[in-house]
Write an enzyme that holds these catalytic residues in place. Sequence first.
Site, PDB file in Angstrom:
ATOM      1  N   ASP A   1      -4.231  10.292  14.945  1.00  0.00           N
ATOM      2  CA  ASP A   1      -4.844   9.914  13.664  1.00  0.00           C
ATOM      3  C   ASP A   1      -5.391   8.493  13.749  1.00  0.00           C
ATOM      4  O   ASP A   1      -5.204   7.690  12.840  1.00  0.00           O
ATOM      5  CB  ASP A   1      -3.820  10.036  12.528  1.00  0.00           C
TER       6      ASP A   1
ATOM      7  N   GLY B   1       0.815  -1.207   0.000  1.00  0.00           N
ATOM      8  CA  GLY B   1       0.000   0.000   0.000  1.00  0.00           C
ATOM      9  C   GLY B   1       0.843   1.248   0.000  1.00  0.00           C
ATOM     10  O   GLY B   1       2.059   1.220   0.119  1.00  0.00           O
TER      11      GLY B   1
ATOM     12  N   SER C   1       3.003   9.696   2.491  1.00  0.00           N
ATOM     13  CA  SER C   1       4.427   9.999   2.324  1.00  0.00           C
ATOM     14  C   SER C   1       5.307   8.762   2.253  1.00  0.00           C
ATOM     15  O   SER C   1       6.527   8.878   2.310  1.00  0.00           O
ATOM     16  CB  SER C   1       4.903  10.885   3.486  1.00  0.00           C
TER      17      SER C   1
END
Length: 440
Positions: A146, A27, A31
């Site tokens: 996150d 994947g 960044s």
Amino acid sequence: MMAESTVDEKTPAKVIFGNYELGRFLGRGSSAKVYQARHLPSGDSVAIKVFPNPRRPAGHPASASDSFIREISALRRLRHRHIVRLHEVLASRSKVYLVLDHAKGGELFSRIENHGRPSEALARRLFHQLISAVAYSHSRGVFHRDLKPENLLLDEAGDLKVADFGFAALRRSSDGDHLLRTQCGTPTYVSPEILMGKRLTDGYDGAKADIWSCGVILFVLVAGYLPFNDSNLMSLYRKIHRGRHRCPRWAPPDLRRLIARLLDPDPATRISIDGILRDPWFAQGLDADQRAALMRPLVDEQKPQHHAGAGQLNAFDLIAFSPGLDLSGFFAEGETADSDRERFTTFEPVDRVLDQVERVGKGEGFVVRKEKEEEKEVAASTVVERQNGELIVRVEVYRLAGGVAVVELEKGGGGGGAFCREKLRPALCQPLGGGRWPQV
């Protein structure tokens, strides 16, 4: 510096740095690219996250916004069964490679997308594992910022692994202020106080922000859809600020109450980790010892075994303790090498050291327990923690040849720094039986 092998999404190099055979592409993040790989000496499957290495003028400090610096700085503090483990950091002239656990079950997001919402029992088990990882991270001064199903991975047993600490914030001191001000995260999972940004003059609590995200994740596990969603970003923000959501009719009352306390738009009244651990829905089927165990890290089974079976370290192994030889130390922006660990040597017998740790810890009202000796080079490992399982300090003793041992203090949060500095370190640095305590 070893010669770099070209890493490309379509035609990855077969072997990098002589140790890792790259496999399929897993994947791509904002960044970095992630590949499956095999560690050739052991045959273990790992994941390798590849970041472009920005070129900076000599002496120019790394930017705190660089996600790979944040990720390395966070993961080097963490060692937990439900957090992706950072095994090694490698670098070439143009790339940085993070060698991580390979979670073979993929993303939790994909699991929900492909198979629908899990059963209530499975949702509870996954939420237990998420809170265990988040509570431990907070005790180590790491705030993820996150948390979302895309950053929660599943291993081959279906157990959770928290990943992607690219937005993580680190508390600079175990006892210092940890209010944050940076706006970051994914809009549908981010807390109202983060959305306020510059309007929140006093900053926000990273722990409370993570708890909000955990509430959104629990809602998604139970309902299969988001509690706050809108194609218009401003409308979405208004919904998040109001905190109004509608639980599905199949959610039991206890679960609805927990979700409401997690998704409280006021961080001052939002439920805490301790509150979650005591919540009736969360605690169902858990006794007090099991709840405390959720806060405890797994004894590290993944450190290199220097001399398996020998039970002692030699001078070359002692050199390996030096942070100057750990490449990850070069990326710990804003930290000192001993911000969360310190080491010294002693000629005292191991049992005397541990007796002193137990005396000082219990004298402060903490729980002191011995851990399993799962690493052959560790002579002993003892943990000092609060009654709720929050880590204060882990004390590990490593044998050296000639009757010398290295004592390592790994400090936790919630007063761990002060306890080590004011109580434990002075007690241990007093010779207990005529021994000497030279510094490492």
